[in-house]
Design an enzyme around this catalytic site. Structure first.
Site, PDB file in Angstrom:
ATOM      1  CB  ILE A 112      -8.164 -10.376 -13.507  1.00  0.00           C
ATOM      2  CG1 ILE A 112      -6.659 -10.426 -13.802  1.00  0.00           C
ATOM      3  CG2 ILE A 112      -8.967 -10.129 -14.774  1.00  0.00           C
ATOM      4  CD1 ILE A 112      -6.244 -11.555 -14.712  1.00  0.00           C
ATOM      5  CG  HIS A 127       1.145  -2.019 -15.555  1.00  0.00           C
ATOM      6  ND1 HIS A 127       0.775  -3.233 -15.010  1.00  0.00           N
ATOM      7  CD2 HIS A 127       2.124  -2.287 -16.452  1.00  0.00           C
ATOM      8  CE1 HIS A 127       1.494  -4.193 -15.575  1.00  0.00           C
ATOM      9  NE2 HIS A 127       2.314  -3.636 -16.455  1.00  0.00           N
ATOM     10  CG  ASN A 164      -3.877  -0.403 -12.429  1.00  0.00           C
ATOM     11  OD1 ASN A 164      -3.652  -0.577 -11.222  1.00  0.00           O
ATOM     12  ND2 ASN A 164      -3.277  -1.112 -13.367  1.00  0.00           N
ATOM     13  N   GLY A 173       0.799  -1.222   0.000  1.00  0.00           N
ATOM     14  CA  GLY A 173       0.000   0.000   0.000  1.00  0.00           C
ATOM     15  C   GLY A 173       0.832   1.272   0.000  1.00  0.00           C
ATOM     16  CB  SER A 174       4.332   2.089  -0.837  1.00  0.00           C
ATOM     17  OG  SER A 174       4.495   1.728  -2.183  1.00  0.00           O
TER      18      SER A 174
HETATM   19  C1  GAR Z   1       3.314  -1.119  -7.587  1.00  0.00           C
HETATM   20  O1  GAR Z   1       4.578  -1.158  -8.177  1.00  0.00           O
HETATM   21  C2  GAR Z   1       2.232  -1.140  -8.651  1.00  0.00           C
HETATM   22  O2  GAR Z   1       2.584  -0.453  -9.823  1.00  0.00           O
HETATM   23  C3  GAR Z   1       2.129  -2.613  -8.917  1.00  0.00           C
HETATM   24  O3  GAR Z   1       2.233  -3.219  -7.659  1.00  0.00           O
HETATM   25  C4  GAR Z   1       3.016  -2.399  -6.796  1.00  0.00           C
HETATM   26  C5  GAR Z   1       2.209  -2.131  -5.545  1.00  0.00           C
HETATM   27  O4  GAR Z   1       2.959  -1.501  -4.551  1.00  0.00           O
HETATM   28  N1  GAR Z   1       0.895  -2.903  -9.577  1.00  0.00           N
HETATM   29  C6  GAR Z   1       0.754  -3.850 -10.488  1.00  0.00           C
HETATM   30  O5  GAR Z   1       1.665  -4.579 -10.843  1.00  0.00           O
HETATM   31  C7  GAR Z   1      -0.649  -3.972 -11.055  1.00  0.00           C
HETATM   32  N2  GAR Z   1      -0.634  -4.729 -12.254  1.00  0.00           N
HETATM   33  P1  GAR Z   1       2.244  -0.812  -3.309  1.00  0.00           P
HETATM   34  O6  GAR Z   1       1.282  -1.821  -2.720  1.00  0.00           O
HETATM   35  O7  GAR Z   1       3.376  -0.510  -2.361  1.00  0.00           O
HETATM   36  O8  GAR Z   1       1.546   0.431  -3.795  1.00  0.00           O
END
Ligand code: GAR
Length: 194
Positions: free
Chosen positions: A96, A113, A111, A12-13
């Site tokens: 998904i 990505h 979103n 969740g950063s």
């Molecule tokens: C992030 O790098 C985001 O772009 C990626 O997961 C990570 C979540 O980090 N998302 C995907 O790959 C979606 N297809 P977070 O939980 O620390 O925000």
């Protein structure tokens, strides 16, 4: 007030960066918007504790409790809609979504990505970028459509790939840029949307 509902599955950063930016840049006063709730498909998502500490409503909809994607998405919709969202933000939400879910929030579902789409949709983007010999990686903020990781692009940032990068080091560098670009893209969307 425009309510933002953020969906997470893990650290969740990005969610934390959005919450911090909303406070720092006074989104309530300037954009009439607030982060109303954080929802996760995983009870142990670290981001949930952080959201709670910020006084934000949280909810868990465990995908394992449902027999089908449709059932899970129906429960997710119910949880999200309780907060009357103007915008639904996917931030590391690793499920998904069904066409019905995507249609319900069309135009207000976004979103981030971790690649320069349309390159490397799907999983393991950093490993694939390194294996392909890319000199530049990056991130994309985009509208979510039924076509996975292919919706209209709202913002992108390029990030250099270093010769000695590992999947983890590249992921860290890209993530730091996500924390800057994603909140800004959301603020731009809020400013442009009545
Ligand atoms: C992030 O790098 C985001 O772009 C990626 O997961 C990570 C979540 O980090 N998302 C995907 O790959 C979606 N297809 P977070 O939980 O620390 O925000």
């Amino acid at each position: 007030m425009k309510n933002i509902v953020i969906l997470i599955s893990g650290a969740g950063s990005n969610m934390a960066a959005i919450v911090r930016t909303a406070e720092r840049d006074r989104w309530r006063e300037r954009l009439g918007a607030r982060v109303a709730a954080v929802v996760s498909n995983k009870a142990d998502a670290q981001g949930l504790a952080l959201a709670r500490a910020e006084g934000i409503a949280t909810a868990v909809v465990p995908h394992g409790d449902f027999a089908s994607r449709e059932d899970f998405d129906a429960a997710l919709v119910q949880t999200i809609d309780a907060h009357e969202p103007a915008l639904v933000v996917l931030a590391g939400f690793m499920r998904i979504l069904t066409p019905g879910f995507v249609a319900r929030y069309a135009g207000r579902l976004i979103n981030v990505h971790p690649s320069l789409l349309p390159a490397f949709p799907g999983l393991h983007t950093h490993r694939r970028a390194i294996e392909a010999g890319c000199k530049v990686a990056g991130l994309t903020v985009h509208h979510v459509t039924v076509d996975l990781d292919h919706g209209p692009i709202l913002a992108q940032a390029a990030v250099p790939v270093m010769a000695d990068d590992t999947e983890a080091s590249l992921a860290r560098r890209v993530l730091a840029h996500e924390h800057r670009v994603y909140p800004r893209a959301i603020a731009d969307w809020l400013a442009e949307t009545n």
